[in-house]
Design a protein around this motif. Structure first.
Motif, mmCIF file in Angstrom:
data_model
loop_
_atom_site.group_PDB
_atom_site.id
_atom_site.type_symbol
_atom_site.label_atom_id
_atom_site.label_comp_id
_atom_site.label_asym_id
_atom_site.label_seq_id
_atom_site.Cartn_x
_atom_site.Cartn_y
_atom_site.Cartn_z
ATOM 1 N N SER A 22 52.496 54.268 134.349
ATOM 2 C CA SER A 22 52.169 53.226 133.512
ATOM 3 C C SER A 22 53.215 53.162 132.376
ATOM 4 O O SER A 22 53.067 53.788 131.136
ATOM 5 N N LEU A 23 54.198 52.403 132.692
ATOM 6 C CA LEU A 23 55.377 52.446 131.588
ATOM 7 C C LEU A 23 54.880 51.570 130.390
ATOM 8 O O LEU A 23 55.498 51.956 129.399
ATOM 9 N N ARG A 24 54.055 50.735 130.375
ATOM 10 C CA ARG A 24 53.400 49.906 129.408
ATOM 11 C C ARG A 24 52.827 51.164 128.255
ATOM 12 O O ARG A 24 53.285 50.943 127.177
ATOM 13 N N SER A 25 52.097 51.963 128.924
ATOM 14 C CA SER A 25 51.640 52.850 127.963
ATOM 15 C C SER A 25 52.667 53.809 127.235
ATOM 16 O O SER A 25 52.549 54.275 126.180
ATOM 17 N N HIS A 26 53.613 54.221 128.126
ATOM 18 C CA HIS A 26 54.668 55.126 127.581
ATOM 19 C C HIS A 26 55.573 54.161 126.465
ATOM 20 O O HIS A 26 56.013 55.151 125.477
ATOM 21 N N VAL A 27 55.651 52.834 126.718
ATOM 22 C CA VAL A 27 56.222 52.082 125.610
ATOM 23 C C VAL A 27 55.768 52.238 124.315
ATOM 24 O O VAL A 27 56.479 52.385 123.087
ATOM 25 N N TRP A 28 54.642 52.269 123.948
ATOM 26 C CA TRP A 28 53.873 52.585 122.648
ATOM 27 C C TRP A 28 54.126 53.823 122.227
ATOM 28 O O TRP A 28 53.863 53.994 121.061
ATOM 29 N N THR A 29 54.557 54.956 122.930
ATOM 30 C CA THR A 29 54.992 56.118 122.295
ATOM 31 C C THR A 29 56.151 56.260 121.478
ATOM 32 O O THR A 29 56.288 57.197 120.560
ATOM 33 N N ASP A 30 56.983 55.110 121.719
ATOM 34 C CA ASP A 30 58.245 55.197 120.813
ATOM 35 C C ASP A 30 58.285 53.491 120.204
ATOM 36 O O ASP A 30 59.377 53.032 120.391
ATOM 37 N N THR A 31 57.379 53.190 119.730
ATOM 38 C CA THR A 31 57.327 51.806 119.157
ATOM 39 C C THR A 31 57.347 51.976 117.735
ATOM 40 O O THR A 31 58.249 51.334 117.070
ATOM 41 N N ASP A 32 56.417 52.426 117.034
ATOM 42 C CA ASP A 32 56.373 52.498 115.679
ATOM 43 C C ASP A 32 55.355 53.634 115.451
ATOM 44 O O ASP A 32 54.083 53.534 115.459
ATOM 45 N N PRO A 33 55.831 54.980 115.044
ATOM 46 C CA PRO A 33 54.825 56.252 114.828
ATOM 47 C C PRO A 33 53.872 55.651 113.666
ATOM 48 O O PRO A 33 52.953 56.515 113.394
ATOM 49 N N ASP A 34 54.160 54.917 112.982
ATOM 50 C CA ASP A 34 53.447 54.585 111.708
ATOM 51 C C ASP A 34 51.964 53.870 112.023
ATOM 52 O O ASP A 34 50.923 53.939 111.621
ATOM 53 N N ARG A 35 52.134 53.290 113.229
ATOM 54 C CA ARG A 35 51.123 52.147 113.420
ATOM 55 C C ARG A 35 50.369 52.495 114.929
ATOM 56 O O ARG A 35 49.718 51.766 115.442
ATOM 57 N N CYS A 36 51.055 53.493 115.533
ATOM 58 C CA CYS A 36 50.726 53.928 117.073
ATOM 59 C C CYS A 36 49.969 55.227 117.191
ATOM 60 O O CYS A 36 50.223 56.019 116.233
ATOM 61 N N GLY A 37 49.503 55.530 118.330
ATOM 62 C CA GLY A 37 49.048 56.826 118.372
ATOM 63 C C GLY A 37 47.711 57.110 118.828
ATOM 64 O O GLY A 37 46.948 56.287 118.896
ATOM 65 N N ASP A 38 47.213 58.351 118.828
ATOM 66 C CA ASP A 38 45.792 58.567 119.332
ATOM 67 C C ASP A 38 44.965 59.128 118.199
ATOM 68 O O ASP A 38 43.788 59.661 118.312
ATOM 69 N N LEU A 39 45.360 59.113 116.780
ATOM 70 C CA LEU A 39 44.675 59.242 115.711
ATOM 71 C C LEU A 39 44.029 60.624 115.705
ATOM 72 O O LEU A 39 42.533 60.608 115.775
ATOM 73 N N PRO A 40 44.465 61.669 115.508
ATOM 74 C CA PRO A 40 43.522 62.930 115.443
ATOM 75 C C PRO A 40 42.857 63.045 114.706
ATOM 76 O O PRO A 40 41.723 63.748 114.652
ATOM 77 N N THR A 80 62.500 52.905 119.494
ATOM 78 C CA THR A 80 63.702 52.217 120.427
ATOM 79 C C THR A 80 62.949 51.290 121.350
ATOM 80 O O THR A 80 63.666 50.588 122.129
ATOM 81 N N MET A 81 61.619 51.225 121.637
ATOM 82 C CA MET A 81 60.923 50.470 122.528
ATOM 83 C C MET A 81 59.919 49.360 122.038
ATOM 84 O O MET A 81 59.300 48.718 122.651
ATOM 85 N N GLY A 82 60.144 49.212 120.707
ATOM 86 C CA GLY A 82 59.344 48.016 120.294
ATOM 87 C C GLY A 82 59.536 46.674 120.632
ATOM 88 O O GLY A 82 58.435 46.011 121.029
ATOM 89 N N LEU A 83 60.753 46.296 120.836
ATOM 90 C CA LEU A 83 60.997 44.879 121.399
ATOM 91 C C LEU A 83 60.691 44.813 122.794
ATOM 92 O O LEU A 83 60.254 43.682 123.417
ATOM 93 N N ASP A 84 60.559 46.137 123.714
ATOM 94 C CA ASP A 84 60.030 45.924 125.004
ATOM 95 C C ASP A 84 58.475 45.746 125.132
ATOM 96 O O ASP A 84 57.793 45.127 125.667
ATOM 97 N N MET A 85 57.845 46.389 123.906
ATOM 98 C CA MET A 85 56.410 46.374 123.802
ATOM 99 C C MET A 85 56.118 44.792 123.571
ATOM 100 O O MET A 85 55.330 44.085 124.204
ATOM 101 N N MET A 86 57.055 44.339 122.917
ATOM 102 C CA MET A 86 56.518 42.770 122.325
ATOM 103 C C MET A 86 56.637 41.855 123.393
ATOM 104 O O MET A 86 56.017 40.753 123.705
ATOM 105 N N THR A 87 58.021 41.969 124.283
ATOM 106 C CA THR A 87 58.275 41.014 125.079
ATOM 107 C C THR A 87 57.783 41.249 126.990
ATOM 108 O O THR A 87 58.000 40.351 127.402
ATOM 109 N N ARG A 88 57.905 42.589 127.043
ATOM 110 C CA ARG A 88 57.730 42.916 128.425
ATOM 111 C C ARG A 88 56.501 43.565 128.888
ATOM 112 O O ARG A 88 56.381 44.291 129.856
#
Length: 455
Positions: A225-243, A168-176
């Motif tokens: 950090s709203l910026r950091s939160h945005v990444w949590t609902d951008t794209d689960p395939d390519r984001c995250g903390d890589l366990p 839901t927040m990928g476009l926010d990541m890109m633009t804001r």
């Protein structure tokens, strides 16, 4: 975001070549370098509106002026200048016009901070003539997504269409959103693994120290950090903390397999971005990519694909630290200082590893999930992230002291941590400082952030 590749590279005929590309990042310690990147929001003085690409007060005009005045070489897509290069440095554009310096790989923090300072002086001089300002924050403080003009880059059109399918927040990541990051080297696979694990575990600590995005559309947003939160609902395939980075056997091959499992965005051919969104790079290796049937990838396709992964730490031929919000001048220098101190001195790296080695996967995930909202106040075991931040800054300072890279006046690199030292001494994050002003002397006027915090 990267500029279009300059060379098509060689065809890839075997999966092993993908792993070898990563392995080629290995360098002896005396060849390790520091590459600092930072983004910032450009705005029109007077009404603080974000800039379009076109026009006398547009992003394209700034790029043109940079090329003319300061000898940057333009990179064009069609008729539009979409990037600039000078030596190993580049200036590129994020989708919403965020203006990014991708610095050259340099030997010391003194040099990289000098590069940042020269760049900011140049954009400030151009801005003074054009009626334009620039500001470093993690999230656009005032404007709605629909108020942000999009930059004319082909890859962004593809990503713009694909992002809403994944979060839901990928476009926010890109633009804001806007960030500062540093790219650092490793000597071997074992060194890469240790640095990857330490930096991935400590990335939330950096997020808390650099948290600088407490506003959205003119009001407090409930996050440090709203910026950091945005990444949590951008794209689960390519984001995250890589366990999987912490699992036995992790190395270059495991990361390459992870990247192969991430769906593609595009393929770049003959000056055009071809939409391959959602398609499989493994099929590309077999010559079965629907977007380019019968063709096999070039090494530059692999390089491009790696840039479309967005974890908290990203592996290319170096490691990218991606957890920090954009910020003011001093913190643009403090970010590389923090990570160089932690990762480029053996004693400091060992101390950082000792600090994090018994953290569980659950604890790391809790830090990643809670720090964007709670910042330095995030609970951890019997203390808070502020306690971890104090320890982290102290280890980094020792590492910079041990490096003993001196400037002309005889000072080493540790003073670049002073901005972070002030934060851990006071317990007041950058976001809290902004909120205190907003709720106090600014009287709820968000435009004051532009007046007081622009470069």
């Amino acid at each position: 975001m990267s500029a279009p590749p300059k060379s098509p590279g060689a065809p890839i005929t075997d999966r092993r070549e993908l792993v070898e590309y990563l392995e080629q990042g290995n360098k002896p310690a005396d060849a390790w370098r520091i590459g600092t990147e930072h983004e910032k929001f450009a705005f029109r003085l007077g009404d603080n509106r974000p800039l379009p690409y076109e026009g006398e007060q547009g992003i394209g005009r700034i790029l043109s002026e940079m090329a003319t005045r300061y000898d940057w070489a333009p990179v064009k897509e069609g008729e539009n200048i979409i990037a600039l290069t000078k030596g190993q440095a580049s200036i590129t554009l994020e989708p919403g016009g965020q203006f990014e310096l991708s610095g050259a790989p340099l030997s010391t923090i003194h040099q990289t901070c000098g590069e940042v300072s020269e760049h900011l002086a140049q954009v400030r001089a151009i801005g003074a003539d054009l009626g334009i300002g620039m500001i470093g924050l993690g999230f656009n403080p005032k404007w709605k997504r629909e108020d942000i003009p999009w930059m004319p880059k082909g890859r962004y059109r593809i990503m713009r269409d694909y992002m809403p399918k994944k979060g839901t927040m990928g476009l926010d990541m890109m633009t804001r959103t806007s960030t500062v990051q540093v790219n650092l080297d490793f000597s071997s696979e074992a060194d890469m693994v240790k640095k990857f694990r330490v930096s991935l575990a400590l990335q939330p600590i950096a997020t808390a120290l650099f948290a600088n995005s407490p506003f959205k559309e003119g009001k407090p947003n409930g996050f440090q950090s709203l910026r950091s939160h945005v990444w949590t609902d951008t794209d689960p395939d390519r984001c995250g903390d890589l366990p999987f980075v912490f699992e036995d056997g992790f190395g270059f091959e495991r990361y390459a397999d992870h990247a192969l499992g991430v769906p593609m965005y595009f393929v770049y051919r003959d000056g055009q971005y071809i939409d391959a969104s959602g398609q499989d790079f493994r099929a590309f290796l077999r010559g079965e990519l629907p977007a380019l049937p019968g063709e096999r990838p070039l090494i530059t396709d692999w390089v491009d694909h790696l840039t479309t992964l967005f974890p908290e730490v990203r592996l290319k031929r170096f490691l990218e630290m991606r957890g920090a919000d954009g910020g003011p001048w001093a913190r643009l220098c403090a970010l590389p200082a923090l990570w160089v101190g932690l990762l480029y001195d053996t004693t400091a790296l060992d101390a950082a590893w000792d600090m994090i080695k018994d953290w569980t996967e659950e604890e790391r995930a809790q830090l990643r999930n809670n720090v964007p909202r709670l910042g330095l106040d995030t609970p951890f075991r019997k203390g808070t992230v502020l306690d971890l931040a104090r320890q982290t800054v102290a280890i980094s300072r020792n590492g910079l002291d041990n490096r003993a890279r001196l400037a002309g006046m005889g000072d080493n690199e540790s003073h670049f941590l002073d901005a972070l030292q002030a934060i851990v001494d006071s317990g007041v994050s950058p976001a809290t400082e902004l909120l205190n002003k907003f709720n106090g002397e600014w009287g709820g006027d968000i435009d004051r952030v532009y007046a007081e915090y622009a470069y």
